[in-house]
Design a protein around this motif. Structure first.
Motif, PDB file in Angstrom:
ATOM      1  N   PHE A   1       0.849  -1.192   0.000  1.00  0.00           N
ATOM      2  CA  PHE A   1       0.000   0.000   0.000  1.00  0.00           C
ATOM      3  C   PHE A   1       0.887   1.245   0.000  1.00  0.00           C
ATOM      4  O   PHE A   1       2.065   1.185   0.391  1.00  0.00           O
ATOM      5  CB  PHE A   1      -0.919   0.026   1.230  1.00  0.00           C
ATOM      6  N   VAL A   2       0.319   2.351  -0.433  1.00  0.00           N
ATOM      7  CA  VAL A   2       0.986   3.637  -0.281  1.00  0.00           C
ATOM      8  C   VAL A   2       0.078   4.551   0.534  1.00  0.00           C
ATOM      9  O   VAL A   2      -1.152   4.437   0.480  1.00  0.00           O
ATOM     10  CB  VAL A   2       1.316   4.304  -1.638  1.00  0.00           C
ATOM     11  N   MET A   3       0.705   5.439   1.276  1.00  0.00           N
ATOM     12  CA  MET A   3      -0.016   6.458   2.045  1.00  0.00           C
ATOM     13  C   MET A   3       0.311   7.806   1.443  1.00  0.00           C
ATOM     14  O   MET A   3       1.485   8.167   1.305  1.00  0.00           O
ATOM     15  CB  MET A   3       0.394   6.421   3.520  1.00  0.00           C
ATOM     16  N   LEU A   4      -0.722   8.554   1.064  1.00  0.00           N
ATOM     17  CA  LEU A   4      -0.569   9.922   0.586  1.00  0.00           C
ATOM     18  C   LEU A   4      -0.975  10.854   1.718  1.00  0.00           C
ATOM     19  O   LEU A   4      -2.127  10.817   2.165  1.00  0.00           O
ATOM     20  CB  LEU A   4      -1.449  10.174  -0.645  1.00  0.00           C
ATOM     21  N   HIS A   5      -0.037  11.644   2.182  1.00  0.00           N
ATOM     22  CA  HIS A   5      -0.250  12.471   3.364  1.00  0.00           C
ATOM     23  C   HIS A   5      -0.950  13.797   3.034  1.00  0.00           C
ATOM     24  O   HIS A   5      -0.946  14.256   1.890  1.00  0.00           O
ATOM     25  CB  HIS A   5       1.090  12.790   4.028  1.00  0.00           C
ATOM     26  N   ASP A   6      -1.514  14.410   4.069  1.00  0.00           N
ATOM     27  CA  ASP A   6      -2.029  15.789   4.009  1.00  0.00           C
ATOM     28  C   ASP A   6      -3.102  15.979   2.936  1.00  0.00           C
ATOM     29  O   ASP A   6      -3.127  16.976   2.219  1.00  0.00           O
ATOM     30  CB  ASP A   6      -0.882  16.786   3.760  1.00  0.00           C
ATOM     31  N   THR A   7      -4.014  15.036   2.838  1.00  0.00           N
ATOM     32  CA  THR A   7      -5.018  15.061   1.767  1.00  0.00           C
ATOM     33  C   THR A   7      -6.432  15.312   2.281  1.00  0.00           C
ATOM     34  O   THR A   7      -7.400  15.100   1.548  1.00  0.00           O
ATOM     35  CB  THR A   7      -4.990  13.731   0.985  1.00  0.00           C
ATOM     36  N   GLY A   8      -6.579  15.779   3.511  1.00  0.00           N
ATOM     37  CA  GLY A   8      -7.919  16.000   4.057  1.00  0.00           C
ATOM     38  C   GLY A   8      -8.707  17.061   3.310  1.00  0.00           C
ATOM     39  O   GLY A   8      -9.934  17.013   3.272  1.00  0.00           O
ATOM     40  N   ALA A   9      -8.004  18.020   2.720  1.00  0.00           N
ATOM     41  CA  ALA A   9      -8.669  19.096   1.969  1.00  0.00           C
ATOM     42  C   ALA A   9      -8.451  18.884   0.476  1.00  0.00           C
ATOM     43  O   ALA A   9      -7.331  18.652   0.032  1.00  0.00           O
ATOM     44  CB  ALA A   9      -8.114  20.450   2.394  1.00  0.00           C
ATOM     45  N   TYR A  10      -9.524  18.948  -0.275  1.00  0.00           N
ATOM     46  CA  TYR A  10      -9.552  18.890  -1.736  1.00  0.00           C
ATOM     47  C   TYR A  10      -9.360  17.487  -2.330  1.00  0.00           C
ATOM     48  O   TYR A  10     -10.007  17.154  -3.311  1.00  0.00           O
ATOM     49  CB  TYR A  10      -8.522  19.844  -2.362  1.00  0.00           C
ATOM     50  N   TYR A  11      -8.488  16.661  -1.790  1.00  0.00           N
ATOM     51  CA  TYR A  11      -8.086  15.453  -2.506  1.00  0.00           C
ATOM     52  C   TYR A  11      -9.216  14.440  -2.704  1.00  0.00           C
ATOM     53  O   TYR A  11      -9.551  14.095  -3.826  1.00  0.00           O
ATOM     54  CB  TYR A  11      -6.885  14.803  -1.821  1.00  0.00           C
ATOM     55  N   PHE A  12      -9.818  13.958  -1.618  1.00  0.00           N
ATOM     56  CA  PHE A  12     -10.823  12.914  -1.841  1.00  0.00           C
ATOM     57  C   PHE A  12     -12.256  13.400  -1.732  1.00  0.00           C
ATOM     58  O   PHE A  12     -13.189  12.626  -1.856  1.00  0.00           O
ATOM     59  CB  PHE A  12     -10.615  11.724  -0.894  1.00  0.00           C
ATOM     60  N   SER A  13     -12.443  14.674  -1.519  1.00  0.00           N
ATOM     61  CA  SER A  13     -13.820  15.190  -1.412  1.00  0.00           C
ATOM     62  C   SER A  13     -14.288  15.873  -2.689  1.00  0.00           C
ATOM     63  O   SER A  13     -15.468  16.149  -2.856  1.00  0.00           O
ATOM     64  CB  SER A  13     -13.921  16.175  -0.248  1.00  0.00           C
ATOM     65  N   THR A  14     -13.362  16.178  -3.602  1.00  0.00           N
ATOM     66  CA  THR A  14     -13.738  16.817  -4.872  1.00  0.00           C
ATOM     67  C   THR A  14     -13.119  16.012  -6.005  1.00  0.00           C
ATOM     68  O   THR A  14     -12.146  16.434  -6.629  1.00  0.00           O
ATOM     69  CB  THR A  14     -13.252  18.272  -4.921  1.00  0.00           C
TER      70      THR A  14
END
Length: 420
Positions: free
Chosen positions: A373-386
């Motif tokens: 697996f990979v972890m993409l950090h600091d994605t709470g804003a914009y990344y998975f909500s839009t």
């Protein structure tokens, strides 16, 4: 970039794997640490005086569960489209708790905002004419203002800088007679009681933001003085605190932002005006991360490539502007534990069917293998909500996590769609 995984994130990733959230037909999930999220909101509110009101920029994350959480934490909501407006209303925001900003408001949007009592920031002269027409026929309890562009220049990312000489936002104060025309607009309309600006966000230094707010503050003071009355009672200074995507460290902080404002615009803290902020990315980005399965690996031209399920559909800006929107990527093993081993430069690619769908180029990581697996950090804003719906890739499931590391509580915040 620091690709280490904090003990907190490691515990959450292990719990996600142990709970079966990372399964064959759900190879990509988003996670928000709700405790970290609440801590950031608390820090925001504690950093400013009580007469500052903080509106969350809904564009950063419009998930219903997030908007409801934000309202429960005492924030308002800034919206910039009919969809965001309806999402804010559905989450329970009402009246001046909603701040409506958009450079392209339709008559329907203006009508909805003014009827509901939402705060309305007018972007241009033509929109002002439409609001004049509305005010000639009805009354509103809305706080209404004009957005001005202080034209103080660009930061490090031109697309995120909204106070350039040619920005599409607001009325440019340095253009022609605009400054005098703005003052005249307030003189003729007692219902204009707010003045709004937003200098920019990611890539904008705090000194640039403070300079733009200082010009706006000075204009508000001049308007009130010239009119001989305190007509402007509210200043909306936008958001714009940049986020550090290089490590877990929060820099600059809200306290840093306040210190810059106190140095550049000391009068803002006198209590003369109610002040509204519109932070988005800085409130939520660092509380979230993405976990994605490595489906295949290959070596092309002697260059290792890991094909994962996280690409442009969740990391759109990172893929299309990789030098400006780099994010940290960590390698996890097949049980979602931090992976060890020799670091080898490799591309971390996404599933989208175009060659540029790469979230990390030549990134030195322990060699990834299928099933890792990979972890993409600091994605709470914009990344998975839009999501960017390229290839009709589905929205991803998002989970909220809270509580101590050894007794984590997990709840679904957004239902994703299984791959079929």
């Amino acid at each position: 970039m620091d690709d280490s995984v904090s003990p907190r994130k490691a515990a959450i990733a292990a719990r996600a794997y142990g709970d079966g959230l990372l399964i064959e037909d759900a190879p990509l999930i988003g996670v928000i640490d709700m405790d970290a999220f609440r801590h950031t909101i608390d820090d925001l509110r504690a950093s400013f005086p009580n007469f500052f009101r903080h509106a969350f920029a809904a564009k950063a994350n419009t998930m219903p569960a997030i908007l409801k959480f934000i309202r429960g934490a005492g924030m308002s909501c800034e919206v910039a489209s009919p969809g965001e407006f309806e999402a804010a209303v559905a989450a329970g925001f009402e009246g001046e708790e909603i701040v409506f900003d958009s450079p392209a408001k339709t008559r329907w949007e203006i009508d909805a905002a003014l009827k509901s009592g939402a705060t309305l920031n007018i972007d241009n002269w033509q929109e002002l004419t439409r609001v004049d027409d509305w005010m000639g026929k009805g009354k509103s309890r809305s706080i209404v203002g004009i957005r001005v562009n202080p034209q103080v220049g660009a930061g490090g990312i031109a697309a995120m800088s909204t106070a350039t000489r040619t920005s599409k936002f607001g009325i440019g104060l340095e253009d022609g007679d605009n400054r005098e025309l703005v003052i005249a607009a307030y003189a003729a309309r007692p219902w204009l009681t707010c003045l709004h600006t937003h200098v920019g966000s990611q890539g904008c230094p705090l000194e640039l933001i403070a300079a733009g707010i200082a010009k706006t503050y000075a204009l508000a003071e001049e308007i009130n003085e010239r009119l001989g009355r305190k007509q402007i009672t509210t200043l909306d200074i936008g958001g714009g605190l940049p986020v550090n995507f290089e490590s877990d460290k929060i820099t600059p902080s809200f306290k840093d932002y306040v210190a810059s404002l106190r140095a550049g615009v000391p009068g803002l803290f006198s209590g003369e005006f109610k002040v509204v902020t519109e932070f988005g990315r800085s409130v939520l980005a660092k509380a979230g991360f993405i976990l994605a399965r490595v489906e295949y690996t290959k070596e092309t031209g002697g260059h290792p490539i890991a094909i994962t399920h996280a690409g442009a559909q969740v990391a759109t800006r990172t893929v299309f502007m990789p030098e400006l929107w780099k994010i940290r990527v960590s390698a996890l093993d097949g049980q979602a534990r931090p992976k060890k081993g020799e670091r080898i430069e490799q591309d971390v690619a996404g599933p989208c069917c175009f060659a540029g769908d790469i979230v990390a180029h030549a990134r030195p990581l322990p060699l990834l293998e299928p099933g890792d697996f990979v972890m993409l950090h600091d994605t709470g804003a914009y990344y998975f909500s839009t999501p960017f719906v390229y290839n009709s890739l589905p929205a991803i499931p998002v989970y909220g996590v809270s509580g101590p590391d050894d007794a984590l509580k997990v709840e679904a915040l957004q239902q994703g769609h299984a791959l079929v």
